[in-house]
Design an enzyme around this catalytic site. Sequence first.
Site, mmCIF file in Angstrom:
data_model
loop_
_atom_site.group_PDB
_atom_site.id
_atom_site.type_symbol
_atom_site.label_atom_id
_atom_site.label_comp_id
_atom_site.label_asym_id
_atom_site.label_seq_id
_atom_site.Cartn_x
_atom_site.Cartn_y
_atom_site.Cartn_z
ATOM 1 C CD GLU A 147 -3.495 -1.733 1.729
ATOM 2 O OE1 GLU A 147 -2.629 0.266 2.851
ATOM 3 O OE2 GLU A 147 -3.963 -2.001 2.248
ATOM 4 C CD GLU A 194 -2.841 -5.655 4.240
ATOM 5 O OE1 GLU A 194 -1.988 -5.794 3.816
ATOM 6 O OE2 GLU A 194 -3.838 -5.288 4.782
HETATM 7 C C1 GAL Z 1 -4.026 -2.681 5.067
HETATM 8 C C2 GAL Z 1 -2.325 -2.279 5.575
HETATM 9 C C3 GAL Z 1 -2.724 -3.667 6.466
HETATM 10 C C4 GAL Z 1 -3.190 -2.859 8.301
HETATM 11 C C5 GAL Z 1 -4.815 -3.388 7.840
HETATM 12 C C6 GAL Z 1 -5.653 -3.072 8.658
HETATM 13 O O1 GAL Z 1 -4.742 -1.354 4.926
HETATM 14 O O2 GAL Z 1 -2.041 -3.029 4.203
HETATM 15 O O3 GAL Z 1 -1.158 -2.758 7.402
HETATM 16 O O4 GAL Z 1 -3.284 -1.935 8.186
HETATM 17 O O5 GAL Z 1 -5.137 -2.642 6.626
HETATM 18 O O6 GAL Z 1 -6.684 -3.589 7.802
#
Ligand code: GAL
Length: 825
Positions: A442, A518
């Site tokens: 990100e 993710e």
């Molecule tokens: C994402 C990020 C992670 C964590 C996650 C929580 O945007 O890459 O590190 O912060 O959100 O939902």
Amino acid sequence: MASFLRSNFLYTVLYAAFILCSFYPLSSTSQVRKEYLLDNNWKFIKGEVKNGEAPGFNDKGWETVSVPHDWAIKGPFNGNNDIQNVQIVQNGEAGKSLKSGRTGGLPFVGVGWYRKQLSASYFKPGQHAVLLFDGAMSYPKVFVNGKEAGHWAYGYNSFSIDITSFIKPGDLNTLAVRLENLPEASRWYPGAGLYRNVYLIVTDDIHIPVWGTYITTPVINSAFAKVLIKTKIDGSGTASSPLRLSTEIRDATGKTLSSVNSVLTATDGNQFEQQLVVNTPVLWSPETPVLYTAVSKLYEGDQLKDEYKTSFGIRTIKFESGKGFSLNGTYRKFKGVCNHHDLGPLGAAINTAALKRQLTLLKDMGCDAIRTSHNMPAPELVKLCDEMGFMLMVESFDEWKSPKVKNGYSHLFDEWAEKDIVNMVHRDRNNPSVIMWSIGNEVPDQGAVNGNKLVTFLQDICHREDPTRPVTMGMDRIDNALNNNFASAVDIPGFNYKPARYEEANTRLPQGFILGTETASTVSSRGVYKFPVQFLKNKVYDDNQSSSYDFESCTWSQIPDDEFVKQDDMQYVLGEFVWTGFDYLGEPTPYDEKWPSHSSYFGILDLAGMPKDRYYLYRSRWNTEKQTLHILPHWTFPGREGLVTPVFVYTSYPSAELFVNGKSMGRQTKSNTSSTTRYRLMWNEVKYEPGSLKVVAYDQSGKAVAEEFVHTAGKPDHLVLEADKNNLAADGKDLSYVTVKVVDKEGNLCPDASNELMFKVAGAGKFKVTANGDASSLELFHLPHMKAFKGMLVATVQSGSAPGKITLNVSSKGLKTGILILDVE
Ligand code: GAL
């Protein structure tokens, strides 16, 4: 380089691990190489020290510690530690607000010094000496005998420092390390100090350097695998006779399968290139984690100069447009989790037994892959993934040139990014578990002018250092990434929380596949159930907990089921990495602004490593070997009599019938009506009455095949102790994780019990830490008492270095004491 990854690309790979295991010294088989683990008798002080590097400095008043060591994990917690007044842009926040527990509320900011005396016996004249740090948090400066021998910046990377010219052979040598953690440098708890292992490697002047071998397998078929081994030699200029490298490949039993002998010629430079063959190779996979070892012996004339072992595996990986990912010719999807590096109550201090326990729990869930978010992992994790069978996405950065936090990696990028990627790749490119490199998470540069040039810059370094693996990254700004050629530049486009846009992205991108780098970010607290049960975003409650019905997530994230649908319906989706496997210190969303929350709610397992209900939802789909049948919630709700209290069942069976106190609530079958009915069985109208829940599961043919019960609990009566292992190694490091449950007379868990439990450990070990998984508890992990949270906690016991028995005694006022005996062997 990117074009070779466009359509079908085949990575035929074999990898090796620089195994640094048993020590004192580590490699005593060879008289020429000595690898010492520098673990004991370090002196430590928190705070700046003038002349802390000087050999004559009096450090008697400093604390004596063992490394790995995390100077901040003992707390105390305080919401003002690294408090950050920030707007988290990637979370869609409109303005700045004070984030109290963002980095865990622990006192990790500041300077720390470590010192250690290296005995005279370590070095002889003419020898070469290197210090290898697996990671040091952060900005490590390394001094030998008062002089700076080298430094690094990024706290997560491994690095080595040649100290040959700084040491005095035959004399006592003073090693000192200064570390500094800046405020507002992280989005989670980074840990502090020498939190990973440190080695001293003493060799002959002519030797194989750190990470000096690179092993690939250019040809693999059922009859044989060709093994190409490149071995670097340092100090070859001083050789007076020809240098010869004798390399053997051994199987796991130590049997030699193949060998080769080569002499270094003038055209070879400082690198041997050797080809060997392994007949009928056994291929590495998560299900068959078979490893081989290359043993390289370096001779000058007839004199042995060095001996170096590299562990590796043989396997093929392939990413194909429209078809997806295959390992050894078999298509599969990544059933992965993202994990941060901390080990809950142990903090960032690495411990192999703790990692092994995590992997054992993940394995039982059916997980086969891990993303080391958002930084380089400890080498012990990579080695365990090789041995236990997990595929790894090894990640490097959470920031490039544009910042997410004030003092983060953006300050280091220009000077360090290439060096950091090179070390990451060199250290782990022989490990078969490593399937892909991730160059970032990100990064706001997705939206920057020329952001795609940074993709190419970093990706090209990975390709240059390891042409056998693809590169990925986690992208969240999907519009930017699709519009500006950012996502099309990366080998494997990875998206965070974008299942709703996979189709569109795949249509617009040239690669023909997409990875859920993710996914989910569902929030829950183990054993906590909120009513009414509803889908909620960023919901906060007075008690700083989230509901375990697994319907709560963030504005940017989803419940697991929404991702499952896309994973199941779209062949080109390569799999997912769920945020996260385990809860971690810091980032207590949705309670970022609501102290005392200081650890995450995203984990499938809590901070103590206890499974939340969601564990069984993933298990029901990922573990294809064992059946899952799990009921939620608990059934002890005094005061809810007559109120609607939905019952969910997470199961691998297609259908089940629920009974409340013997009365059937009907049979439910998974159906495609909605994403949740597709993956969960839900009885939404059940009214609570004390007694028992029973669920009977049916297989495809309609046969009743399994049943499960939950009973309303009576008063807390006694404690039940269950160890993850009863036999510990007498190495002073091994751990047993003992789950302690407060139960009623009949042995039912008392799901609201919060009794303060006291621990006493006697015999061949000691009490190490405890944790209960409550993200809002400020009780300290290292003290031998803690409240049970939702009736449970985990106490961790550490072995001593002599065999014997350990007695763990857990007591609490008004409850019968629990006693457990463990063996140290
Ligand atoms: C994402 C990020 C992670 C964590 C996650 C929580 O945007 O890459 O590190 O912060 O959100 O939902």
